[in-house]
Scaffold this motif. Structure first.
Motif, PDB file in Angstrom:
ATOM      1  N   ALA A   1       0.813  -1.220   0.000  1.00 28.49           N
ATOM      2  CA  ALA A   1       0.000   0.000   0.000  1.00 28.49           C
ATOM      3  C   ALA A   1       0.845   1.267   0.000  1.00 28.49           C
ATOM      4  O   ALA A   1       0.358   2.343  -0.349  1.00 28.49           O
ATOM      5  N   LYS A   2       2.116   1.147   0.369  1.00 24.63           N
ATOM      6  CA  LYS A   2       2.983   2.321   0.510  1.00 24.63           C
ATOM      7  C   LYS A   2       3.112   3.108  -0.791  1.00 24.63           C
ATOM      8  O   LYS A   2       3.075   4.342  -0.776  1.00 24.63           O
ATOM      9  N   GLU A   3       3.239   2.432  -1.924  1.00 24.30           N
ATOM     10  CA  GLU A   3       3.342   3.138  -3.207  1.00 24.30           C
ATOM     11  C   GLU A   3       2.049   3.873  -3.538  1.00 24.30           C
ATOM     12  O   GLU A   3       2.079   4.955  -4.113  1.00 24.30           O
ATOM     13  N   GLY A   4       0.919   3.273  -3.170  1.00 24.36           N
ATOM     14  CA  GLY A   4      -0.364   3.942  -3.381  1.00 24.36           C
ATOM     15  C   GLY A   4      -0.466   5.217  -2.568  1.00 24.36           C
ATOM     16  O   GLY A   4      -0.981   6.234  -3.046  1.00 24.36           O
ATOM     17  N   PHE A   5       0.046   5.171  -1.339  1.00 24.84           N
ATOM     18  CA  PHE A   5       0.051   6.376  -0.504  1.00 24.84           C
ATOM     19  C   PHE A   5       0.966   7.439  -1.094  1.00 24.84           C
ATOM     20  O   PHE A   5       0.670   8.633  -1.029  1.00 24.84           O
ATOM     21  N   ARG A   6       2.074   7.008  -1.676  1.00 21.18           N
ATOM     22  CA  ARG A   6       3.005   7.948  -2.306  1.00 21.18           C
ATOM     23  C   ARG A   6       2.326   8.637  -3.488  1.00 21.18           C
ATOM     24  O   ARG A   6       2.438   9.854  -3.658  1.00 21.18           O
ATOM     25  N   VAL A   7       1.597   7.866  -4.288  1.00 20.87           N
ATOM     26  CA  VAL A   7       0.874   8.439  -5.431  1.00 20.87           C
ATOM     27  C   VAL A   7      -0.167   9.441  -4.939  1.00 20.87           C
ATOM     28  O   VAL A   7      -0.314  10.533  -5.499  1.00 20.87           O
ATOM     29  N   GLN A   8      -0.880   9.089  -3.864  1.00 24.77           N
ATOM     30  CA  GLN A   8      -1.880  10.006  -3.312  1.00 24.77           C
ATOM     31  C   GLN A   8      -1.232  11.309  -2.841  1.00 24.77           C
ATOM     32  O   GLN A   8      -1.774  12.394  -3.097  1.00 24.77           O
ATOM     33  N   ASP A   9      -0.102  11.210  -2.170  1.00 19.98           N
ATOM     34  CA  ASP A   9       0.586  12.415  -1.716  1.00 19.98           C
ATOM     35  C   ASP A   9       1.040  13.275  -2.899  1.00 19.98           C
ATOM     36  O   ASP A   9       0.915  14.500  -2.864  1.00 19.98           O
ATOM     37  N   LEU A  10       1.559  12.626  -3.941  1.00 18.88           N
ATOM     38  CA  LEU A  10       1.984  13.384  -5.121  1.00 18.88           C
ATOM     39  C   LEU A  10       0.793  14.072  -5.785  1.00 18.88           C
ATOM     40  O   LEU A  10       0.892  15.240  -6.199  1.00 18.88           O
ATOM     41  N   LEU A  11      -0.327  13.377  -5.881  1.00 20.38           N
ATOM     42  CA  LEU A  11      -1.507  13.989  -6.492  1.00 20.38           C
ATOM     43  C   LEU A  11      -2.049  15.134  -5.640  1.00 20.38           C
ATOM     44  O   LEU A  11      -2.538  16.134  -6.183  1.00 20.38           O
ATOM     45  N   GLU A  12      -1.944  15.018  -4.334  1.00 20.23           N
ATOM     46  CA  GLU A  12      -2.355  16.123  -3.464  1.00 20.23           C
ATOM     47  C   GLU A  12      -1.421  17.320  -3.625  1.00 20.23           C
ATOM     48  O   GLU A  12      -1.869  18.461  -3.594  1.00 20.23           O
ATOM     49  N   PHE A  13      -0.126  17.065  -3.792  1.00 19.46           N
ATOM     50  CA  PHE A  13       0.806  18.176  -4.050  1.00 19.46           C
ATOM     51  C   PHE A  13       0.478  18.829  -5.385  1.00 19.46           C
ATOM     52  O   PHE A  13       0.549  20.054  -5.515  1.00 19.46           O
ATOM     53  N   LYS A  14       0.112  18.028  -6.369  1.00 21.29           N
ATOM     54  CA  LYS A  14      -0.277  18.587  -7.668  1.00 21.29           C
ATOM     55  C   LYS A  14      -1.486  19.495  -7.495  1.00 21.29           C
ATOM     56  O   LYS A  14      -1.511  20.616  -8.007  1.00 21.29           O
ATOM     57  N   LYS A  15      -2.476  19.016  -6.744  1.00 17.25           N
ATOM     58  CA  LYS A  15      -3.669  19.819  -6.471  1.00 17.25           C
ATOM     59  C   LYS A  15      -3.278  21.121  -5.773  1.00 17.25           C
ATOM     60  O   LYS A  15      -3.752  22.196  -6.140  1.00 17.25           O
ATOM     61  N   ALA A  16      -2.400  21.026  -4.783  1.00 17.85           N
ATOM     62  CA  ALA A  16      -1.965  22.207  -4.040  1.00 17.85           C
ATOM     63  C   ALA A  16      -1.242  23.190  -4.947  1.00 17.85           C
ATOM     64  O   ALA A  16      -1.457  24.408  -4.855  1.00 17.85           O
TER      65      ALA A  16
END
Length: 160
Positions: A13-28
């Motif tokens: 699941a760790k890579e999925g969390f990394r993708v989520q964090d990157l997408l949130e940074f993109k949103k930000a």
């Protein structure tokens, strides 16, 4: 056995969390771009707005950065950005953090167009990285889960 399976599930699941964090940074970053372009708010106000509109993993970084900017202790925006990034825990890899820390060098320093270019450059990196990670994620997810189960069985058999 359960611990080994749980560890395998965590790493899968760790890579999925990394993708989520990157997408949130993109949103930000896209929110920051629109704040710069249309709202013309200060960097501190823009980051406070971003912290309200992003998820838990990324929101504290922008809230902390906004507070540090508002306190204005004489440090550069880049130093405050580094402090905010280091104070918060995310699932980002070292290379992701390096790109985002480099992005911090442009905060409050360049004119509006150059800031937008820096944001676009960082968003492009995030897009490329998330595409790569999502392609690898399905393979790695099965591998980590399988290793967790097999490792648990091996430990159980050896210690039995």
């Amino acid at each position: 056995m359960a611990g080994s399976v749980g560890l395998g599930m965590y790493y899968s699941a760790k890579e999925g969390f990394r993708v989520q964090d990157l997408l949130e940074f993109k949103k930000a970053l896209l929110i920051l771009s629109s704040e710069i372009e249309y709202m013309r708010s200060t960097l501190s106000e823009a980051c406070a707005n971003i912290s309200k509109r992003t998820s838990f993993g990324i929101s504290p970084i922008f809230a902390d950065f906004s507070q540090l900017l508002a306190q204005g202790e004489g440090e550069s925006a880049y130093q405050l950005w580094l402090t905010a990034m280091q104070n918060q825990s995310t699932f980002l890899a070292q290379e992701d953090r390096a790109v985002l820390e480099d992005f911090g060098k442009t905060l409050g320093y360049l004119d509006k167009q150059m800031q937008k270019n820096a944001i676009e450059h960082t968003v492009t990196y995030i897009d490329e990285k998330t595409t790569t990670l999502q392609a690898q994620s399905s393979k790695n997810k099965r591998m980590y889960q399988g290793l967790g189960v097999i490792g648990g069985l091996l430990i159980t058999v050896v210690l039995w």
